[in-house]
Motif scaffolding. Structure first.
Motif, short mmCIF file in Angstrom:
data_model
loop_
_atom_site.label_atom_id
_atom_site.label_comp_id
_atom_site.label_asym_id
_atom_site.label_seq_id
_atom_site.Cartn_x
_atom_site.Cartn_y
_atom_site.Cartn_z
N PRO A 224 33.39 32.90 32.75
CA PRO A 224 34.37 32.41 31.78
C PRO A 224 35.52 33.41 31.63
CG PRO A 224 32.38 33.18 30.67
CD PRO A 224 32.12 33.26 32.14
N SER A 225 36.69 32.89 31.26
CA SER A 225 37.82 33.80 31.07
C SER A 225 37.56 34.66 29.83
CB SER A 225 39.10 32.99 30.86
OG SER A 225 39.03 32.37 29.58
N TYR A 226 38.32 35.73 29.73
CA TYR A 226 38.11 36.60 28.56
C TYR A 226 38.50 35.87 27.28
CZ TYR A 226 37.39 40.88 25.99
OH TYR A 226 36.89 41.82 25.10
N ARG A 227 39.47 34.96 27.38
CA ARG A 227 39.85 34.19 26.19
C ARG A 227 38.66 33.33 25.74
NH1 ARG A 227 44.76 33.10 23.92
NH2 ARG A 227 45.97 33.64 25.76
N GLU A 228 37.98 32.72 26.71
CA GLU A 228 36.80 31.92 26.34
C GLU A 228 35.73 32.80 25.72
OE1 GLU A 228 35.34 29.07 29.41
OE2 GLU A 228 37.29 29.55 30.28
N PHE A 229 35.55 33.97 26.31
CA PHE A 229 34.57 34.91 25.76
C PHE A 229 34.92 35.23 24.30
CE2 PHE A 229 33.62 39.34 24.71
CZ PHE A 229 32.24 39.37 24.88
N LEU A 230 36.21 35.51 24.05
CA LEU A 230 36.61 35.86 22.68
C LEU A 230 36.41 34.70 21.72
CD1 LEU A 230 39.87 37.96 23.16
CD2 LEU A 230 37.62 38.76 22.46
N SER B 280 46.16 49.91 35.50
CA SER B 280 45.98 49.38 36.87
C SER B 280 44.80 50.05 37.55
CB SER B 280 47.21 49.67 37.74
OG SER B 280 48.33 49.16 37.17
N ALA B 281 44.70 51.37 37.40
CA ALA B 281 43.62 52.09 38.09
C ALA B 281 42.26 51.70 37.52
CB ALA B 281 43.84 53.60 37.94
N VAL B 282 42.18 51.58 36.20
CA VAL B 282 40.88 51.24 35.59
C VAL B 282 40.50 49.81 35.96
CG1 VAL B 282 39.67 50.92 33.39
CG2 VAL B 282 41.09 52.94 33.72
N VAL B 283 41.48 48.91 35.95
CA VAL B 283 41.19 47.52 36.32
C VAL B 283 40.68 47.46 37.77
CG1 VAL B 283 42.27 45.26 36.79
CG2 VAL B 283 42.79 46.48 34.66
N ALA B 284 41.35 48.19 38.65
CA ALA B 284 40.95 48.15 40.07
C ALA B 284 39.54 48.69 40.27
CB ALA B 284 41.95 48.95 40.90
N ALA B 285 39.13 49.61 39.39
CA ALA B 285 37.83 50.27 39.58
C ALA B 285 36.69 49.56 38.84
CB ALA B 285 37.92 51.71 39.08
N SER B 286 37.03 48.56 38.01
CA SER B 286 36.02 47.97 37.13
C SER B 286 35.61 46.57 37.57
CB SER B 286 36.57 47.87 35.70
OG SER B 286 36.97 49.13 35.25
N SER B 287 34.34 46.26 37.30
CA SER B 287 33.87 44.91 37.58
C SER B 287 33.79 44.09 36.30
CB SER B 287 32.49 44.98 38.24
OG SER B 287 31.63 45.76 37.44
N VAL B 288 34.27 44.66 35.19
CA VAL B 288 34.26 43.94 33.91
C VAL B 288 35.70 43.88 33.38
CG1 VAL B 288 31.92 44.69 33.33
CG2 VAL B 288 33.88 46.02 32.51
N PRO B 289 35.96 43.00 32.40
CA PRO B 289 37.31 42.94 31.83
C PRO B 289 37.73 44.28 31.22
CG PRO B 289 36.00 41.05 31.11
CD PRO B 289 35.07 41.98 31.82
N GLN C 26 50.95 43.08 32.44
CA GLN C 26 51.36 43.16 33.85
C GLN C 26 50.47 44.11 34.65
OE1 GLN C 26 55.54 44.08 33.78
NE2 GLN C 26 55.99 42.00 33.07
N ALA C 27 49.99 45.13 33.97
CA ALA C 27 49.14 46.11 34.67
C ALA C 27 47.72 45.59 34.87
CB ALA C 27 49.12 47.42 33.88
N GLY C 28 47.39 44.45 34.24
CA GLY C 28 46.09 43.84 34.52
C GLY C 28 45.13 43.76 33.35
N ALA C 29 45.58 44.15 32.15
CA ALA C 29 44.67 44.06 30.99
C ALA C 29 44.34 42.59 30.72
CB ALA C 29 45.33 44.68 29.75
N CYS C 30 43.07 42.34 30.34
CA CYS C 30 42.62 40.97 30.05
C CYS C 30 42.96 40.56 28.63
CB CYS C 30 41.10 40.90 30.13
SG CYS C 30 40.53 40.81 31.78
N ALA C 31 43.14 41.56 27.76
CA ALA C 31 43.47 41.30 26.36
C ALA C 31 43.99 42.61 25.78
CB ALA C 31 42.23 40.86 25.58
N VAL C 32 44.67 42.49 24.64
CA VAL C 32 45.08 43.71 23.93
C VAL C 32 44.63 43.59 22.48
CG1 VAL C 32 47.05 44.32 25.39
CG2 VAL C 32 47.39 42.74 23.47
N THR C 33 44.35 44.73 21.89
CA THR C 33 44.04 44.78 20.46
C THR C 33 45.17 45.53 19.78
OG1 THR C 33 41.68 44.81 20.88
CG2 THR C 33 42.39 45.61 18.73
N VAL C 34 45.72 44.93 18.74
CA VAL C 34 46.85 45.56 18.06
C VAL C 34 46.46 45.92 16.64
CG1 VAL C 34 49.26 45.31 17.38
CG2 VAL C 34 48.42 44.13 19.41
N HIS C 35 46.61 47.20 16.33
CA HIS C 35 46.42 47.69 14.96
C HIS C 35 47.81 47.80 14.35
CE1 HIS C 35 45.29 51.41 12.28
NE2 HIS C 35 45.64 50.36 11.58
#
Ligand SMILES: Cc1cc2nc3c(=O)[nH]c(=O)nc-3n(C[C@H](O)[C@H](O)[C@H](O)COP(=O)(O)O)c2cc1C
Length: 325
Positions: free
Chosen positions: A2-8, A130-139, A164-173
């Protein structure tokens, strides 16, 4: 998958990363009360890369934690990517998400270029993601603030870059880093970020009840809420928020005696996990006592406790006092 949006959409109420606070015991109690995703305290990627034992301890999971979010901080893309990859292997299937801390305003981090300092270096922040996204198998998600300096709101543009760098979601405080934790969080910025990106946004700042969680979601269009300080000494806040979001009546809040009972359990769980962790009960205890009759005397008593027996005695006395009220 499922997409991360569905997960959320099925994990709309989360416990925030809270350094020195959201350890596995607090997370266990918050999950029992309804937190749908819990985050570790922020973990230093550099510390992990050095095999620092105290850093590794932060990754210990609660027995009822079927999934977890691990938050990492640092400023070196290669180090962060290397540790993200290792986390995917070591935490395994339970790792739901890796979050990157770009919001912490604490001097110790900012002077090294970590945490919210990255909001001032968006190119480096992009390279990290970008680097963390490329190295990770999770969102991979990023948590940041309204901006760094007061009145310089960079969050909407920063969020676009993270997307643009590949984040699946952002959290804003909704506070500037320079505000630390002062003043009211601005929820308007969360809504502006929602309009700026096509990835889901998690809202954070001053969610303290079912009503405030609903209001934040309605006013901003965020997909989920992240609760931090309101959960301290108050895991029941998750039951209340879940009820509000699911359209159920608010549950009865805890009685004073139930508060003490939970505090006692918290102390015992800390002790069973790691006797040295009992020292955390001083802070935790004072949060559970907030608003109780005789709270300041109770805080004084708990502050003097060193052993689990002393805590038990203090809780006994507090119970006796409350029963006599
Ligand atoms: C004691 C303390 C520790 C915190 N530790 C972290 C952390 O490790 N990582 C992080 O991203 N934010 C951390 N925060 C910020 C919270 O996650 C949250 O963004 C902030 O408190 C605003 O939410 P609230 O109004 O619900 O408290 C911390 C806040 C406090 C008060």
């Amino acid at each position: 998958m499922p997409s991360y949006r569905e997960f959320l959409r099925s994990h709309r109420v989360m416990l925030a990363p809270l350094a020195g606070v959201s350890d596995r015991v607090m997370r266990q109690l918050c999950i029992e009360q309804g937190a749908q995703l819990t985050f570790t305290e922020m973990v230093s990627a550099k510390g992990l890369s050095h095999g620092n034992e105290r850093t590794e301890d932060l990754l210990e999971m609660a027995p009822n934690e079927d999934i977890v979010g691990v938050q990492i901080f640092g400023h070196e893309p290669e180090v962060m990517a290397g540790q993200a990859s290792r986390l995917c292997e070591t935490v395994g299937e339970k790792l739901a998400v890796i979050d990157i801390n770009m919001g912490c305003p604490v001097r110790k981090l900012v002077t090294k270029g970590d945490g919210s300092a990255l909001m001032k270096s968006p190119e480096l922040a992009e390279r990290i993601v970008s680097a963390v996204v490329a190295a990770s198998s999770v969102p991979v998600t990023v948590k940041f603030r309204r901006g760094y300096e007061i009145d310089n709101e960079t969050a909407p543009e920063f969020a676009r870059r993270m997307e643009q760098a590949g984040a699946c979601a952002v959290t804003v405080h909704g506070r500037y880093a320079a505000q630390m934790y002062h003043g009211q969080a601005d929820w308007g910025v969360i809504e502006r970020v929602v309009r700026s990106v096509s990835i889901p946004v998690v809202g954070n700042g001053d969610v303290v009840s079912g009503a405030s969680a609903l209001a934040m979601m309605e006013q901003t269009g965020c997909e989920a809420v992240l609760v931090a300080r309101a959960a301290r000494g108050n895991p029941w806040v998750f039951a209340e928020i879940r009820a509000a979001l699911e359209g159920r009546p608010a549950p009865e809040g805890p009685t004073p005696l139930q508060r003490v009972e939970m505090a006692r359990r918290h102390a015992h769980l800390l002790y069973e996990w790691e006797p040295r962790a009992l020292v955390r009960m001083r802070k935790q205890g004072s949060w559970y006592c907030k608003g109780l009759d005789g709270a300041s005397a109770a805080r004084g008593m708990l502050n003097a406790c060193k052993t689990i027996e002393e805590y038990d005695l203090a809780f006994d006395q507090l119970e006796q006092h409350l029963k006599g009220c």
